[in-house]
Design a protein around this motif. Structure first.
Motif, PDB file in Angstrom:
ATOM      1  N   UNK A 132       6.636  -5.473   7.037  1.00 41.49           N
ATOM      2  CA  UNK A 132       7.751  -6.188   7.651  1.00 41.49           C
ATOM      3  C   UNK A 132       9.030  -5.966   6.855  1.00 41.49           C
ATOM      4  N   UNK A 133      10.186  -5.889   7.535  1.00 37.78           N
ATOM      5  CA  UNK A 133      11.438  -5.778   6.799  1.00 37.78           C
ATOM      6  C   UNK A 133      11.847  -7.081   6.124  1.00 37.78           C
ATOM      7  N   UNK A 134      11.331  -8.202   6.608  1.00 34.93           N
ATOM      8  CA  UNK A 134      11.714  -9.505   6.061  1.00 34.93           C
ATOM      9  C   UNK A 134      10.490 -10.427   5.959  1.00 34.93           C
ATOM     10  N   UNK A 135       9.525 -10.078   5.123  1.00 29.18           N
ATOM     11  CA  UNK A 135       8.274 -10.860   5.072  1.00 29.18           C
ATOM     12  C   UNK A 135       8.445 -12.192   4.348  1.00 29.18           C
ATOM     13  N   UNK A 136       7.815 -13.222   4.916  1.00 31.17           N
ATOM     14  CA  UNK A 136       7.896 -14.561   4.338  1.00 31.17           C
ATOM     15  C   UNK A 136       6.505 -15.200   4.327  1.00 31.17           C
ATOM     16  N   UNK A 137       6.180 -15.887   3.231  1.00 26.69           N
ATOM     17  CA  UNK A 137       4.962 -16.683   3.143  1.00 26.69           C
ATOM     18  C   UNK A 137       5.380 -18.102   2.792  1.00 26.69           C
ATOM     19  N   UNK A 138       4.924 -19.059   3.587  1.00 22.22           N
ATOM     20  CA  UNK A 138       5.243 -20.466   3.353  1.00 22.22           C
ATOM     21  C   UNK A 138       3.937 -21.234   3.200  1.00 22.22           C
ATOM     22  N   UNK A 139       3.750 -21.845   2.050  1.00 20.19           N
ATOM     23  CA  UNK A 139       2.579 -22.669   1.791  1.00 20.19           C
ATOM     24  C   UNK A 139       2.956 -24.136   1.971  1.00 20.19           C
ATOM     25  N   UNK A 140       2.267 -24.819   2.867  1.00 19.59           N
ATOM     26  CA  UNK A 140       2.577 -26.225   3.114  1.00 19.59           C
ATOM     27  C   UNK A 140       1.875 -27.071   2.052  1.00 19.59           C
ATOM     28  N   UNK A 141       2.679 -27.602   1.163  1.00 20.00           N
ATOM     29  CA  UNK A 141       2.166 -28.358   0.036  1.00 20.00           C
ATOM     30  C   UNK A 141       2.449 -29.846   0.240  1.00 20.00           C
ATOM     31  N   UNK A 142       2.594 -30.575  -0.845  1.00 22.26           N
ATOM     32  CA  UNK A 142       2.816 -32.016  -0.756  1.00 22.26           C
ATOM     33  C   UNK A 142       3.396 -32.535  -2.060  1.00 22.26           C
ATOM     34  N   UNK A 143       4.274 -33.523  -1.933  1.00 19.37           N
ATOM     35  CA  UNK A 143       4.748 -34.212  -3.126  1.00 19.37           C
ATOM     36  C   UNK A 143       3.625 -34.895  -3.869  1.00 19.37           C
ATOM     37  N   UNK A 144       2.491 -35.091  -3.192  1.00 20.03           N
ATOM     38  CA  UNK A 144       1.325 -35.652  -3.855  1.00 20.03           C
ATOM     39  C   UNK A 144       0.763 -34.748  -4.928  1.00 20.03           C
ATOM     40  N   UNK A 145       1.176 -33.489  -4.935  1.00 23.03           N
ATOM     41  CA  UNK A 145       0.749 -32.546  -5.961  1.00 23.03           C
ATOM     42  C   UNK A 145       1.823 -32.281  -6.996  1.00 23.03           C
ATOM     43  N   UNK A 146       2.783 -33.191  -7.114  1.00 21.57           N
ATOM     44  CA  UNK A 146       3.883 -33.010  -8.054  1.00 21.57           C
ATOM     45  C   UNK A 146       4.016 -34.223  -8.964  1.00 21.57           C
ATOM     46  N   UNK A 147       4.832 -34.059  -9.997  1.00 18.01           N
ATOM     47  CA  UNK A 147       5.205 -35.187 -10.853  1.00 18.01           C
ATOM     48  C   UNK A 147       6.534 -35.794 -10.402  1.00 18.01           C
ATOM     49  N   UNK A 148       7.228 -35.124  -9.479  1.00 19.47           N
ATOM     50  CA  UNK A 148       8.586 -35.525  -9.127  1.00 19.47           C
ATOM     51  C   UNK A 148       8.645 -36.493  -7.952  1.00 19.47           C
ATOM     52  N   UNK A 149       7.597 -36.579  -7.175  1.00 21.13           N
ATOM     53  CA  UNK A 149       7.594 -37.493  -6.030  1.00 21.13           C
ATOM     54  C   UNK A 149       7.434 -38.919  -6.542  1.00 21.13           C
ATOM     55  N   UNK A 150       8.477 -39.715  -6.381  1.00 24.19           N
ATOM     56  CA  UNK A 150       8.480 -41.053  -6.967  1.00 24.19           C
ATOM     57  C   UNK A 150       7.590 -42.037  -6.235  1.00 24.19           C
ATOM     58  N   UNK A 151       7.196 -41.693  -5.008  1.00 26.33           N
ATOM     59  CA  UNK A 151       6.334 -42.596  -4.239  1.00 26.33           C
ATOM     60  C   UNK A 151       4.876 -42.188  -4.272  1.00 26.33           C
ATOM     61  N   UNK A 152       4.596 -40.884  -4.141  1.00 23.51           N
ATOM     62  CA  UNK A 152       3.220 -40.420  -3.980  1.00 23.51           C
ATOM     63  C   UNK A 152       2.823 -39.332  -4.967  1.00 23.51           C
ATOM     64  N   UNK A 153       3.589 -39.146  -6.047  1.00 17.98           N
ATOM     65  CA  UNK A 153       3.297 -38.100  -7.017  1.00 17.98           C
ATOM     66  C   UNK A 153       1.998 -38.319  -7.763  1.00 17.98           C
ATOM     67  N   UNK A 154       1.628 -37.337  -8.557  1.00 11.06           N
ATOM     68  CA  UNK A 154       0.342 -37.343  -9.246  1.00 11.06           C
ATOM     69  C   UNK A 154       0.107 -38.597 -10.085  1.00 11.06           C
TER      70      UNK A 154
END
Length: 242
Positions: A132-154
């Protein structure tokens, strides 16, 4: 655009909910969108609900290498190209699960979908994406897998929803690792947190927003310009720490 120049996207886990809404919104931009589900019949029913969306003609189980290879063969046969891969398929145990009490066999099944499923899909479809001339991969993640989500973070859940959060943290790590490996190629790899989204009964009571409000950030990542970010984690187009 002609069939030869129309970009094509494949969305896993798109039989309903967020995946199907992303398909609708992405198709509205002029992208040819294929929705995938665990059975071809489910994908076909989903495609009937969205204008401009087609169904992958085979069932896709992202945890099964044979199933993934059949999907590659189907896309290679028609339409013969892939420009955007959106790894949306996901699994969850329940909110009460903790790391100390988790059934590890069940946890491994979740990891097979949320981490290894996206990994397997990326490996399998990368040869097509490289054309592809413009290939993109998008992984649908979650703030639940981060330290930065103030409501649902790890560290904000008192250890609840353990496997889900751990799997999404691992998916973020995979995203960054893939982006580093592919830094000298046209392939842009990013992860997106859709935010708390109403994809299950009672979600609205927790303040979840409708899928229509969560999909645009994913569409944005799928259609980034060539000089767009790589290896990032985003929510509503804004960087989110992890």
């Amino acid at each position: 655009m002609s069939d030869e120049t129309t970009p094509t996207a494949l969305i896993t886990g798109a039989a309903h909910g967020l995946g199907l809404e992303v398909a609708r919104q992405l198709a509205a931009t002029g992208v040819r969108v294929l929705v995938a589900a665990r059975t071809a019949a489910d994908a076909a029913r989903a495609a009937e609900e969205a204008d401009g969306v087609s169904a992958l003609p085979v069932g896709l189980d992202v945890t099964d290498a044979t199933s993934v290879e059949a999907a590659v063969e189907a896309v290679t046969a028609d339409p013969g190209r892939l420009d955007i891969l959106i790894n949306n398929a996901a699994a969850f145990v329940d909110w009460t699960e903790t790391a100390t009490g988790a059934d590890l066999d069940t946890a491994a099944q979740v990891m097979q979908v949320n981490l290894f499923g996206a990994w397997r899909m990326t490996q399998a479809f990368l040869p097509l994406l490289r054309h592809s001339p413009h290939p993109r991969i998008v992984n649908i993640s979650s703030g639940g897998g981060s330290h930065a989500d103030e409501a649902f973070g790890l560290t904000q859940r008192q250890g609840a929803a353990a496997t889900y959060g751990i799997s999404k943290a691992a998916l973020n790590a995979l995203t960054a690792t893939l982006a580093a490996e592919l830094a000298d190629t046209p392939v842009l790899v990013n992860a997106v947190c859709p935010g708390l989204t109403a994809t299950w009964p009672g979600a609205e009571d927790m303040g979840a927003r409708p899928v229509q409000d969560s999909a645009p950030g994913i569409v944005w990542a799928a259609t980034l310009p060539d000089d767009g970010p790589r290896g990032g984690f985003f929510r509503d187009r804004a960087p989110l720490g992890w």
